[in-house]
Every structure is written in C-alpha cells, then in structure tokens.
Scaffold this motif. Structure first.
Motif, mmCIF file in Angstrom:
data_model
loop_
_atom_site.group_PDB
_atom_site.id
_atom_site.type_symbol
_atom_site.label_atom_id
_atom_site.label_comp_id
_atom_site.label_asym_id
_atom_site.label_seq_id
_atom_site.Cartn_x
_atom_site.Cartn_y
_atom_site.Cartn_z
ATOM 1 N N GLU A 105 77.287 -87.016 -43.124
ATOM 2 C CA GLU A 105 77.901 -85.735 -43.482
ATOM 3 C C GLU A 105 79.293 -85.946 -44.083
ATOM 4 O O GLU A 105 79.688 -85.262 -45.021
ATOM 5 N N VAL A 106 80.031 -86.880 -43.514
ATOM 6 C CA VAL A 106 81.413 -87.140 -43.938
ATOM 7 C C VAL A 106 81.587 -88.648 -44.071
ATOM 8 O O VAL A 106 81.230 -89.383 -43.147
ATOM 9 N N GLN A 155 82.969 -75.581 -45.080
ATOM 10 C CA GLN A 155 83.883 -74.475 -45.282
ATOM 11 C C GLN A 155 85.307 -74.761 -44.840
ATOM 12 O O GLN A 155 86.251 -74.297 -45.448
ATOM 13 N N SER A 156 85.434 -75.513 -43.763
ATOM 14 C CA SER A 156 86.751 -75.770 -43.200
ATOM 15 C C SER A 156 86.968 -77.270 -43.096
ATOM 16 O O SER A 156 86.034 -78.016 -42.810
ATOM 17 N N PHE A 157 88.208 -77.652 -43.317
ATOM 18 C CA PHE A 157 88.519 -79.072 -43.463
ATOM 19 C C PHE A 157 89.800 -79.393 -42.715
ATOM 20 O O PHE A 157 90.742 -78.588 -42.711
ATOM 21 N N PHE A 158 89.811 -80.569 -42.104
ATOM 22 C CA PHE A 158 90.948 -80.953 -41.275
ATOM 23 C C PHE A 158 91.177 -82.454 -41.406
ATOM 24 O O PHE A 158 90.249 -83.214 -41.675
ATOM 25 N N CYS A 183 88.723 -87.572 -40.938
ATOM 26 C CA CYS A 183 88.433 -86.413 -41.768
ATOM 27 C C CYS A 183 87.386 -85.570 -41.036
ATOM 28 O O CYS A 183 86.415 -86.121 -40.497
ATOM 29 N N VAL A 184 87.571 -84.262 -40.986
ATOM 30 C CA VAL A 184 86.679 -83.390 -40.218
ATOM 31 C C VAL A 184 86.307 -82.185 -41.064
ATOM 32 O O VAL A 184 87.176 -81.574 -41.700
ATOM 33 N N VAL A 185 85.028 -81.822 -41.044
ATOM 34 C CA VAL A 185 84.592 -80.622 -41.753
ATOM 35 C C VAL A 185 83.694 -79.790 -40.843
ATOM 36 O O VAL A 185 83.091 -80.310 -39.903
ATOM 37 N N ASN A 186 83.623 -78.495 -41.119
ATOM 38 C CA ASN A 186 82.538 -77.717 -40.542
ATOM 39 C C ASN A 186 82.033 -76.727 -41.574
ATOM 40 O O ASN A 186 82.619 -76.570 -42.646
ATOM 41 N N TYR A 206 79.126 -70.337 -41.362
ATOM 42 C CA TYR A 206 78.078 -69.809 -40.486
ATOM 43 C C TYR A 206 77.712 -70.771 -39.357
ATOM 44 O O TYR A 206 76.763 -70.526 -38.635
ATOM 45 N N ASN A 207 78.421 -71.864 -39.212
ATOM 46 C CA ASN A 207 78.157 -72.759 -38.081
ATOM 47 C C ASN A 207 79.478 -73.361 -37.639
ATOM 48 O O ASN A 207 79.654 -74.571 -37.605
ATOM 49 N N PHE A 208 80.405 -72.454 -37.313
ATOM 50 C CA PHE A 208 81.782 -72.868 -37.085
ATOM 51 C C PHE A 208 81.944 -73.781 -35.887
ATOM 52 O O PHE A 208 82.939 -74.465 -35.778
ATOM 53 N N ASN A 209 80.962 -73.776 -34.972
ATOM 54 C CA ASN A 209 81.184 -74.550 -33.763
ATOM 55 C C ASN A 209 80.860 -76.031 -33.928
ATOM 56 O O ASN A 209 81.206 -76.830 -33.068
ATOM 57 N N LYS A 210 80.195 -76.396 -35.011
ATOM 58 C CA LYS A 210 79.795 -77.798 -35.150
ATOM 59 C C LYS A 210 80.725 -78.495 -36.128
ATOM 60 O O LYS A 210 80.760 -78.161 -37.310
#
Lengths: 116, 111
Positions: B3-4, B31-34, B88-91, B94-98
């Motif tokens: 995935e990453v 959608q979200s990145f950290f 690096c982290v993404v989610n 519609y699946n914000f918890n993973k």
C-alpha cells in the motif's frame, strides 16, 4: 499528563502458550488501535475500537488473535497458541475522537513479544 | 504491491544538510497523509500531517502529489537529533480507521 501505557513491556512465551497484552489509552480517548510491528517494518494495522465497539478487525492475522475493550477504555489483545511468527512489537494507539481524516494517534511504548 | 512504499535508506548526511524523502502510495482513494518519526526501540510519534497544498513546520516541509501518488518530506538544516526512522502513513476515504504505514526511511545525521 499520562500518555498511552502498555503492559507488559516485554513478554517471552513458549510456543503454544496464550498471552494477553494490555493497553491503557489516554483518558477519554474514543478511538483505540492495535498494530503489529515486525523488525525492520512499519506498524501493520490489526484492529480498531470506537469506544467499546470493535469496528474493524480486518488486520487480525488469524482467529488466534482476539481483542476486546469491554468498557470503552482499557483494551486487551489476546493471542492464543502463540507461534514463532507472532514475535513482534505490539503497539497500541489512541486518539481523541472517532477516526477522522486528520486525527492524531498517540502510541504507547509497545509490548515486545518473543515466542520461543 | 504494498500500500505504501518507502526507500529504506539509510540516508547518511552531515549536520546542516538538506535531505528529502519520498513515499509512494498505491491506492488512489487514499485521502489522508502523515509523516511519523520513530526512534530506535521507541514508539512512532506524529511529525506532521500532509495537506493538499503542502505545509511547513519549522525546518520540515511536506508535499503531496496526488497525480503521481507520492508524498515527500524535506528536512532543512539537519540536526543530530533528526536521526530516526521516518514513516509515511496514509488512510483511505470512507475507511478512516485503517492506517497504512510504510516500512520507514532511516536517517543518520553525522557531526
């Protein structure tokens, strides 16, 4: 203030033994996550709780893994009949609200599990 | 395909150098990145979220390129204390918890 705490910090288990890992999230945090981190890898998602509800357990690797958070605060990850491939660091994280797009997760120090 | 994906490094740089890491993600629904930082045998800690327009926090700048599906982290004027592994982290929408973590890029800043 108190952060996320986990216990035990280290656990050595014989293959086939059951283990229970505890997580105390930051007080009042709604969301709680469990991750497994193998050596040299990033954390892998295991499961997610929103309060006491386990909303996602898609990352649990087998039915030997079970997690609960019965009162919406402390959580326990249980591994039955441990195998050598279960050796890893188990990280717990919590966040203040239900999982959202920019919600910060605060991690505990982890439990380092070694299965012999 | 993971995935990453991240270059594991290590990146060995002298103090004061500028260093940049990239991270690619495979799912266009991300959608979200950290960026998280993890010191040896410690837990990950949030370094910064990554916003669509790019964002800066002191010596750290993060950029997002949705078309090419990568995010970057730039560290200016490196300090010895920046030595760590950067995750690096993404989610996904519609699946914000993973949250999906990369394997990390190791940075060593030398005196």
């Amino acid at each position: 203030g108190a952060g996320v705490s986990q216990s035990p910090r280290y656990k050595v288990a014989k293959r086939g033994q059951d283990v229970a890992l505890r997580c105390d999230p930051i007080s009042g945090h709604v969301s709680l996550f469990w991750y497994q981190q193998a050596l040299g890898q990033g954390p892998e998602f295991l499961t997610y709780f929103q309060n006491e509800a386990q909303l996602d357990k898609s990352g649990l690797p087998s039915d030997r893994f079970f997690a609960e958070r019965p009162e919406g605060s402390v959580s326990t990850l249980k591994i039955q009949r441990t195998q050598q491939e279960d050796s890893a660091v188990y990280l717990c994280a919590s966040s203040a609200r239900r999982a959202g797009s920019q919600e910060t997760q605060y991690f505990g120090p982890g439990t380092r599990l070694l299965v012999l | 395909r993971k995935e990453v994906e991240q270059d594991p490094g290590p990146f060995n740089v002298p103090e004061g150098a500028t260093v940049a890491f990239n991270c690619t993600y495979s799912n266009s629904a991300s959608q979200s990145f950290f960026w998280y930082r993890q010191d040896c045998r410690k837990e990950p800690k949030l370094l910064m979220s990554v916003y669509s327009s790019g964002n800066e926090d002191g010596r750290f700048t993060a950029q997002l390129n949705r078309a090419s599906q990568y995010i970057s982290l730039l560290i200016r004027d490196s300090k010895l204390s920046d030595s760590a592994t950067y995750l690096c982290v993404v989610n996904r929408l519609y699946n914000f918890n993973k949250f999906y973590f990369g394997s990390g890029t190791k940075l060593n800043v030398k005196p």
